[in-house]
Design a protein around this motif. Structure first.
Motif, PDB file in Angstrom:
ATOM      1  N   ASN A  28      12.122  11.190  36.839  1.00 42.90           N
ATOM      2  CA  ASN A  28      11.808  10.747  35.887  1.00 42.90           C
ATOM      3  C   ASN A  28      10.574  11.494  35.989  1.00 42.90           C
ATOM      4  N   THR A  29      10.536  12.738  35.077  1.00 45.69           N
ATOM      5  CA  THR A  29       9.474  13.896  34.954  1.00 45.69           C
ATOM      6  C   THR A  29       7.967  13.705  34.578  1.00 45.69           C
ATOM      7  N   HIS A  30       7.310  15.136  34.561  1.00 42.59           N
ATOM      8  CA  HIS A  30       6.388  13.864  33.986  1.00 42.59           C
ATOM      9  C   HIS A  30       6.816  14.388  32.583  1.00 42.59           C
ATOM     10  N   GLY A  31       7.179  15.653  31.253  1.00 42.22           N
ATOM     11  CA  GLY A  31       7.864  15.098  30.444  1.00 42.22           C
ATOM     12  C   GLY A  31       6.815  14.780  28.951  1.00 42.22           C
ATOM     13  N   THR A  32       5.882  15.417  29.438  1.00 46.69           N
ATOM     14  CA  THR A  32       4.498  15.301  28.064  1.00 46.69           C
ATOM     15  C   THR A  32       5.005  15.258  26.627  1.00 46.69           C
ATOM     16  N   ASN A  41      15.304  12.633  33.203  1.00 46.16           N
ATOM     17  CA  ASN A  41      15.010  12.009  31.519  1.00 46.16           C
ATOM     18  C   ASN A  41      13.293  11.863  31.620  1.00 46.16           C
ATOM     19  N   SER A  42      12.747  11.729  30.358  1.00 47.10           N
ATOM     20  CA  SER A  42      11.221  11.010  30.112  1.00 47.10           C
ATOM     21  C   SER A  42      11.062   9.952  29.801  1.00 47.10           C
ATOM     22  N   THR A  43      10.684   9.394  30.330  1.00 47.52           N
ATOM     23  CA  THR A  43      10.445   7.992  29.511  1.00 47.52           C
ATOM     24  C   THR A  43       9.271   8.343  28.567  1.00 47.52           C
TER      25      THR A  43
END
Length: 416
Positions: free
Chosen positions: A303-307, A334-336
């Motif tokens: 679960n990435t930081h993916g901002t 993914n990025s939640t």
């Protein structure tokens, strides 16, 4: 010194897509967006007019009105999520040794709304310093774990970690180490944030950090998409009960997962921008794997930081490729945040919960809102786009990075 095993025995969540852990999971697996027009204040003059607010939340359903008035929203959220986690863990408060139960919490900002409102009220007055007597205790970031401990009588280590958006991941790692080293049997950890305020939105807009997709808020958080234009501000709380394995086993507790490692690093590069080569992110993931005694090929899900920022998403994925090599294409990434928005200091907590529940349900939640391929991102990476994917997740990694170059990474494993 013997290093003790640490497990997760309770979860609590109050998020923009669900007000309990089970509602949160339903929102995650169904790809629900929590973004909508802001209801807390008039946004007419703001560049960004939407956020991921907590919805249908009446604090007096959980906390006495008189007590609630002494708390900023970030503390109210912390109380509600921690109550759920404690109940979920089935902790018998009359039987456990409360001297060995700690509360280590994360908050990147703390009582921002309280500070904002008190200053606005003063500025609108005649200069006489009339302030709420609860101004300071409502505002300070450490008051959330203080209130959790006061309510439950927990007398172990009690403090807040503040490392911007890495705050609650830092809190989990501290909690992990306190239990590993024998200082605690149980720690209530996690984080909360309530920065959807005039000052919060105005400040992030001034930095050009937020998406301005006002015509379509629900699609604005679009990690890894070529048209992403900034993050969407979120709010809420996530609470996790960490417990020493033998202690949990002795009382017959349900065990969600084992916490097997934590890593920390710094970019040492810029106040707000990530290192373009992801050097600090590479270091934190390597540190975490080493701390856990695991190999890169052991990891099934990240679960990435993916901002959903143009620079950050690419830098993180480059770092993942460097750390995991050919195995990177076998990982469900993914990025939640595509659904919840960015909860700042609480992000690490709710994203860790998402990773833990992905293991429990063998289902990786999607990265929603992806439409346009970014040519700077390796097409072989599985970014779990737009639809949840079934996967036997045995090991999950959760990444969080904060302004100031703070990086934190936590690894969870299905219990053997």
């Amino acid at each position: 010194m013997e290093i003790r095993r640490v497990v997760v025995t309770g979860l609590g969540a109050l998020t923009p897509i669900g007000n309990t852990k089970d509602e949160y999971w339903e929102g995650l697996k169904n790809g629900k967006s929590g973004a909508a027009s802001i209801t807390y204040f008039d946004t007419e003059k703001f560049k960004t007019k939407f956020a991921c607010e907590v919805k249908n939340f009446n604090v007096t359903d959980f906390i006495d009105r008189k007590e609630a008035r002494k708390m900023d929203r970030f503390t109210q959220y912390a109380m509600v999520a921690s109550d759920e986690a404690i109940a979920d863990a089935n902790l018998d408060l009359d039987k456990i040794n409360k001297l060995r139960v700690g509360v280590i919490w994360g908050a990147g900002i703390g009582g921002l709304e309280t500070f904002q409102d008190e200053v606005l009220n003063f500025a609108a007055g005649d200069g006489t310093p009339r302030f709420n007597p609860f101004f300071i205790p409502k505002m300070i970031a450490d008051i959330a774990p203080g209130n959790i401990s006061i309510k439950n009588g927990f007398m172990g280590p009690n403090y807040t970690t503040v490392s911007a958006c890495a705050s609650s991941a830092n809190a989990m790692i501290d909690a992990l180490n306190y239990i590993r080293l024998g200082h605690c049997d149980v720690v209530v950890t996690g984080g909360s944030e309530a920065a959807v305020t005039i000052a919060g939105m105005g400040g992030f807009n001034a930095m050009h950090a937020l998406s301005t997709r006002n015509e379509s808020p629900e699609t604005a958080s679009r990690p890894f998409d070529a048209t992403r234009d900034g993050f969407v501000l979120g709010e809420g709380a996530g609470a996790i009960i960490l417990e020493e394995y033998e202690h949990a086993k002795a009382r017959g507790a349900k065990i969600y997962a084992e916490v097997v490692g934590g890593g920390l690093s710094s970019d040492a590069y810029h106040m707000t921008a990530p290192h373009p080569d992801g050097i600090g992110v590479v270091a934190v993931m390597k540190n975490c794997l080493e701390n856990a005694g695991l190999k890169p090929e052991d990891v099934d899900h990240i679960n990435t930081h993916g901002t959903s920022t143009p620079l950050g998403d690419v830098a993180e994925l480059k770092a993942i490729k460097e750390v995991f090599g050919d195995h990177a294409k076998n990982i469900n990434i993914n990025s939640t945040k595509s659904m919840t928005g960015h909860l700042l200091g609480a992000a690490g907590a709710i994203e860790a919960i998402a990773s833990i529940m992905a293991m429990e349900h063998n289902l990786v939640p999607p990265t929603i809102n992806h439409q346009v391929v970014d040519e700077n991102i390796d097409p072989e990476l599985n970014l779990t786009l737009n639809k949840a994917q079934e996967r036997n997740v045995k090991v999950a990694m959760s990444n969080t990075f904060g302004f100031g170059g703070h990086n934190a990474c936590v690894l969870f494993k299905k219990l053997d």
